[in-house]
Design an enzyme around this catalytic site. Structure first.
Site, PDB file in Angstrom:
ATOM      1  N   SER A 192       2.762  23.349 134.227  1.00 22.82           N
ATOM      2  CA  SER A 192       1.965  22.294 133.583  1.00 22.82           C
ATOM      3  C   SER A 192       1.083  21.577 134.599  1.00 22.82           C
ATOM      4  O   SER A 192      -0.081  21.240 134.315  1.00 22.82           O
ATOM      5  CB  SER A 192       2.868  21.291 132.863  1.00 22.82           C
ATOM      6  OG  SER A 192       3.867  20.788 133.723  1.00 22.82           O
ATOM      7  N   HIS A 223      15.784  28.196 138.264  1.00 23.84           N
ATOM      8  CA  HIS A 223      14.537  27.527 138.648  1.00 23.84           C
ATOM      9  C   HIS A 223      13.758  28.394 139.619  1.00 23.84           C
ATOM     10  O   HIS A 223      14.350  29.125 140.418  1.00 23.84           O
ATOM     11  CB  HIS A 223      14.821  26.162 139.303  1.00 23.84           C
ATOM     12  CG  HIS A 223      13.630  25.263 139.266  1.00 23.84           C
ATOM     13  ND1 HIS A 223      12.675  25.276 140.259  1.00 23.84           N
ATOM     14  CD2 HIS A 223      13.223  24.351 138.350  1.00 23.84           C
ATOM     15  CE1 HIS A 223      11.729  24.403 139.939  1.00 23.84           C
ATOM     16  NE2 HIS A 223      12.036  23.829 138.788  1.00 23.84           N
ATOM     17  N   HIS A 237       9.370  26.867 130.525  1.00 23.82           N
ATOM     18  CA  HIS A 237       9.022  25.594 131.192  1.00 23.82           C
ATOM     19  C   HIS A 237       9.550  24.434 130.326  1.00 23.82           C
ATOM     20  O   HIS A 237      10.739  24.385 130.030  1.00 23.82           O
ATOM     21  CB  HIS A 237       7.507  25.591 131.404  1.00 23.82           C
ATOM     22  CG  HIS A 237       6.977  24.500 132.279  1.00 23.82           C
ATOM     23  ND1 HIS A 237       7.735  23.806 133.176  1.00 23.82           N
ATOM     24  CD2 HIS A 237       5.713  23.978 132.399  1.00 23.82           C
ATOM     25  CE1 HIS A 237       6.977  22.905 133.809  1.00 23.82           C
ATOM     26  NE2 HIS A 237       5.754  22.990 133.348  1.00 23.82           N
ATOM     27  N   ARG A 243      17.416  15.873 138.978  1.00 18.68           N
ATOM     28  CA  ARG A 243      17.022  15.267 137.702  1.00 18.68           C
ATOM     29  C   ARG A 243      18.121  15.494 136.656  1.00 18.68           C
ATOM     30  O   ARG A 243      18.349  14.654 135.789  1.00 18.68           O
ATOM     31  CB  ARG A 243      15.689  15.859 137.218  1.00 18.68           C
ATOM     32  CG  ARG A 243      14.551  15.635 138.202  1.00 18.68           C
ATOM     33  CD  ARG A 243      13.314  16.414 137.812  1.00 18.68           C
ATOM     34  NE  ARG A 243      13.553  17.853 137.764  1.00 18.68           N
ATOM     35  CZ  ARG A 243      12.687  18.757 137.299  1.00 18.68           C
ATOM     36  NH1 ARG A 243      11.517  18.363 136.831  1.00 18.68           N
ATOM     37  NH2 ARG A 243      12.983  20.039 137.303  1.00 18.68           N
ATOM     38  N   ASP A 296      16.214  20.323 132.169  1.00 23.25           N
ATOM     39  CA  ASP A 296      16.269  20.452 130.711  1.00 23.25           C
ATOM     40  C   ASP A 296      17.682  20.652 130.169  1.00 23.25           C
ATOM     41  O   ASP A 296      17.892  20.596 128.953  1.00 23.25           O
ATOM     42  CB  ASP A 296      15.374  21.623 130.274  1.00 23.25           C
ATOM     43  CG  ASP A 296      13.934  21.403 130.684  1.00 23.25           C
ATOM     44  OD1 ASP A 296      13.433  20.288 130.458  1.00 23.25           O
ATOM     45  OD2 ASP A 296      13.318  22.319 131.250  1.00 23.25           O
TER      46      ASP A 296
HETATM   47  N1  CMX Z   1      19.395  33.123 132.309  1.00 27.67           N
HETATM   48  C1  CMX Z   1      19.317  34.477 132.409  1.00 27.67           C
HETATM   49  N2  CMX Z   1      18.627  35.112 133.341  1.00 27.67           N
HETATM   50  C2  CMX Z   1      17.971  34.352 134.243  1.00 27.67           C
HETATM   51  C3  CMX Z   1      18.026  32.963 134.245  1.00 27.67           C
HETATM   52  C4  CMX Z   1      18.760  32.338 133.208  1.00 27.67           C
HETATM   53  N3  CMX Z   1      18.832  31.018 133.079  1.00 27.67           N
HETATM   54  N4  CMX Z   1      17.303  32.490 135.261  1.00 27.67           N
HETATM   55  C5  CMX Z   1      16.785  33.562 135.888  1.00 27.67           C
HETATM   56  N5  CMX Z   1      17.183  34.692 135.271  1.00 27.67           N
HETATM   57  C6  CMX Z   1      16.784  36.064 135.571  1.00 27.67           C
HETATM   58  C7  CMX Z   1      15.279  36.210 135.399  1.00 27.67           C
HETATM   59  O1  CMX Z   1      14.939  36.353 134.035  1.00 27.67           O
HETATM   60  C8  CMX Z   1      14.995  37.433 136.248  1.00 27.67           C
HETATM   61  O2  CMX Z   1      15.413  38.555 135.514  1.00 27.67           O
HETATM   62  P1  CMX Z   1      14.585  39.950 135.581  1.00 27.67           P
HETATM   63  O3  CMX Z   1      14.528  40.316 137.028  1.00 27.67           O
HETATM   64  O4  CMX Z   1      15.389  40.875 134.746  1.00 27.67           O
HETATM   65  O5  CMX Z   1      13.230  39.643 135.023  1.00 27.67           O
HETATM   66  C9  CMX Z   1      15.976  37.243 137.414  1.00 27.67           C
HETATM   67  O6  CMX Z   1      17.016  36.387 136.930  1.00 27.67           O
HETATM   68  C10 CMX Z   1      15.356  36.619 138.637  1.00 27.67           C
HETATM   69  O7  CMX Z   1      14.780  35.386 138.279  1.00 27.67           O
HETATM   70  P2  CMX Z   1      14.636  34.195 139.353  1.00 27.67           P
HETATM   71  O8  CMX Z   1      13.800  34.700 140.465  1.00 27.67           O
HETATM   72  O9  CMX Z   1      15.972  33.650 139.670  1.00 27.67           O
HETATM   73  O10 CMX Z   1      13.900  33.075 138.502  1.00 27.67           O
HETATM   74  P3  CMX Z   1      12.343  32.944 138.178  1.00 27.67           P
HETATM   75  O11 CMX Z   1      11.712  32.159 139.257  1.00 27.67           O
HETATM   76  O12 CMX Z   1      11.737  34.267 137.860  1.00 27.67           O
HETATM   77  O13 CMX Z   1      12.377  32.118 136.813  1.00 27.67           O
HETATM   78  C11 CMX Z   1      12.982  30.407 135.327  1.00 27.67           C
HETATM   79  C12 CMX Z   1      12.680  30.761 136.780  1.00 27.67           C
HETATM   80  C13 CMX Z   1      13.114  28.899 135.208  1.00 27.67           C
HETATM   81  C14 CMX Z   1      11.818  30.871 134.446  1.00 27.67           C
HETATM   82  C15 CMX Z   1      14.304  31.111 134.904  1.00 27.67           C
HETATM   83  O14 CMX Z   1      15.358  30.648 135.704  1.00 27.67           O
HETATM   84  C16 CMX Z   1      14.629  30.921 133.441  1.00 27.67           C
HETATM   85  O15 CMX Z   1      14.130  31.689 132.591  1.00 27.67           O
HETATM   86  N6  CMX Z   1      15.477  29.869 133.076  1.00 27.67           N
HETATM   87  C17 CMX Z   1      15.770  29.571 131.700  1.00 27.67           C
HETATM   88  C18 CMX Z   1      14.638  28.791 131.074  1.00 27.67           C
HETATM   89  C19 CMX Z   1      14.581  27.379 131.620  1.00 27.67           C
HETATM   90  O16 CMX Z   1      15.561  26.665 131.668  1.00 27.67           O
HETATM   91  N7  CMX Z   1      13.363  26.920 131.979  1.00 27.67           N
HETATM   92  C20 CMX Z   1      13.145  25.534 132.407  1.00 27.67           C
HETATM   93  C21 CMX Z   1      12.843  25.393 133.897  1.00 27.67           C
HETATM   94  C22 CMX Z   1      12.565  23.950 134.266  1.00 27.67           C
HETATM   95  C23 CMX Z   1      11.256  23.471 133.687  1.00 27.67           C
HETATM   96  O17 CMX Z   1      10.202  24.013 134.065  1.00 27.67           O
HETATM   97  O18 CMX Z   1      11.255  22.582 132.841  1.00 27.67           O
END
Ligand code: CMX
Length: 438
Positions: free
Chosen positions: A241, A318, A271, A327, A373
């Protein structure tokens, strides 16, 4: 010139001068290397943008102008009958780099009250949308509908001098922040309270009045809203964002256009929308398990079934953080201090015990800990706000504080149009072949 504008002007002009000198001396110095993984993998961790309001440390979490959340809870002024820091104080800090006094915060509250009028056509534009349009869609359109009042856009059309971009941006920033709670509350009341609107209470602070316009008079909710609006405000510049707002603003589109773009990025489930997804997911779990008091073992099984179905566990993980999000911890502390008996809060705490080892065991998740979140929905429901589709709008109102403070800085420092380099897969293949042969 108002007092905040004057301080911002002095500070930012001095900083702009210093930056010019710094660039002259060190402009060619290297700060980062980029790997193929980073090019393909969402530009993770590439140091490549300037962002003054806050800085994120992977282990320690966010610092606003050098201050952590626990420090700000000590140092920022609170409401008269409250303990939580006022978001006004954080905005002042992010914009000027100085901790404000009580009087300065009071001035800012009053300044935003004076600027809070929302033109009628904005409500008409929102009313034209179907009632089931997602609240984030209504919010983004509400911001866009105000764009005809942009001081920056009007003055630019008349031939605004570059050296005054910051001034017009400051005016838009102050007007937008002042108006957003009214727009957000209008959407909430339109969608969930049969259109019954609550008039602003100008004796309240910005977040307290927001809670009031949403129809919540409980002091606990008002205090939580102050904390919520404070902790969601900024998370350095690279998050989706913030970066979207910055990128859009770098074309000299005005703060209304760029904030609305940023809100569209916040509305994605990876996000900001994750706060609604967390509650949707927990409620589904409670329904599936048939109990509002699941055991850790039951939660673990449910988490595994979520992962097995190819979905993420919302509220966990994250892109930058590698420890439990401060947070999240601030909200947990708030719950420990203020919430005695909530099954939902207890589930959120049990999830904290259960999820990290499961995510770690996958061997690919870089951060198995909760993010911001993971906790918010359980507190909102505790105070009676059950409509989880609205939660990201609360996040959006708060996020405006950081991204608009940053836009004021971007204009004052005359940051240019953003234009990173992209490449094709073939380019990458040729590049690695060439480097391997060298
Ligand atoms: N549940 C399941 N799998 C997850 C995960 C979770 N909470 N967090 C990461 N992973 C997975 C990724 O999907 C990725 O899988 P693939 O390699 O199969 O694609 C792998 O672990 C590696 O990911 P990462 O490098 O640890 O994390 P990223 O930087 O790619 O992604 C984020 C970060 C936030 C998108 C991810 O942790 C996620 O999807 N979390 C759940 C959604 C969430 O809570 N988002 C809010 C974040 C805070 C905000 O911005 O408000």
């Amino acid at each position: 010139m108002d007092i905040l504008k004057e301080i911002f002007f002095e500070k930012s002009q001095a900083q702009a001068k210093e930056l010019k000198e710094f660039l002259k001396q060190y402009g060619t110095q290297q700060v980062d290397d980029v790997t193929v993984d980073q090019v393909v993998g969402g530009m993770r961790d590439i140091t490549s943008m300037l962002w003054e309001p806050s800085l994120l440390d992977a282990e320690e979490g966010i610092r606003f102008r050098g201050f952590s959340i626990p420090e700000l809870k000590e140092k920022l002024p609170t409401a008269q009958n409250g303990n939580e820091p006022l978001p006004e104080g954080l905005f002042w800090l992010m914009l000027t780099g100085d901790l404000p006094t009580k009087e300065q915060v009071k001035w800012l509250t009053e300044a935003w009250v004076r600027r809070a009028h929302v033109p009628d056509h904005v409500f008409t534009a929102i009313e034209a949308l179907p009632i089931d349009a997602h609240p984030m869609t209504q919010f983004s359109i509400g911001i866009m509908a105000m764009q005809n009042t942009s001081v920056f856009a009007q003055r630019y059309t008349m031939g605004l001098n570059k050296s005054e971009y910051w001034d017009a941006t400051y005016e838009d920033t102050m007007n937008i922040i002042a108006r957003l709670p009214r727009i957000a509350a209008f959407i909430y009341n339109r969608v969930y309270r049969n259109g019954v609107q609550t008039l602003p209470d100008i004796s309240l602070d910005w977040a307290g009045n927001f809670a009031h316009m949403l129809g919540f008079e409980d002091n606990g909710f008002k205090e939580y809203m102050r904390l919520f609006q404070m902790i969601h405000a900024d998370h350095e510049g690279g998050n989706a964002s913030a970066h979207t707002t910055h990128l859009t603003g770098s074309t000299l589109s005005d703060p209304y256009l760029s904030l609305s773009a940023g809100m569209n990025a916040l509305a994605g489930p990876l996000h900001g929308l994750a706060n609604q997804e967390v509650i949707r997911w927990i409620q589904k779990m409670v329904e599936t398990l048939g109990t509002s008091k699941p055991t850790r073992e039951q939660i673990a099984e449910y988490v595994k079934s979520t992962l097995a179905s190819g979905r993420v566990v919302p509220g966990y993980g994250h892109a930058v953080l590698r420890k439990p999000d401060p947070r999240y911890m601030a909200q947990r502390q708030f719950a420990e201090d203020n919430v005695q008996d909530s099954d939902l809060v207890k589930i959120v705490w049990k999830i904290f015990d259960v999820v990290p080892p499961i995510l770690s065991s996958l061997g690919k998740v870089k951060n198995p800990w909760p993010n911001v979140d993971a906790h918010s929905g359980s507190l909102l429901i505790h105070y009676g706000m059950k409509e989880y589709n609205f939660y990201t709008v609360l996040f959006g109102v708060s996020r405006s504080l950081g991204v608009l403070a940053a836009q004021c800085w971007a204009r004052a420092l005359m940051l240019p149009l953003e234009r990173p380099k992209s490449v094709t897969i073939n380019w990458l293949k040729e590049h690695v072949t060439k480097t391997t042969e060298d």
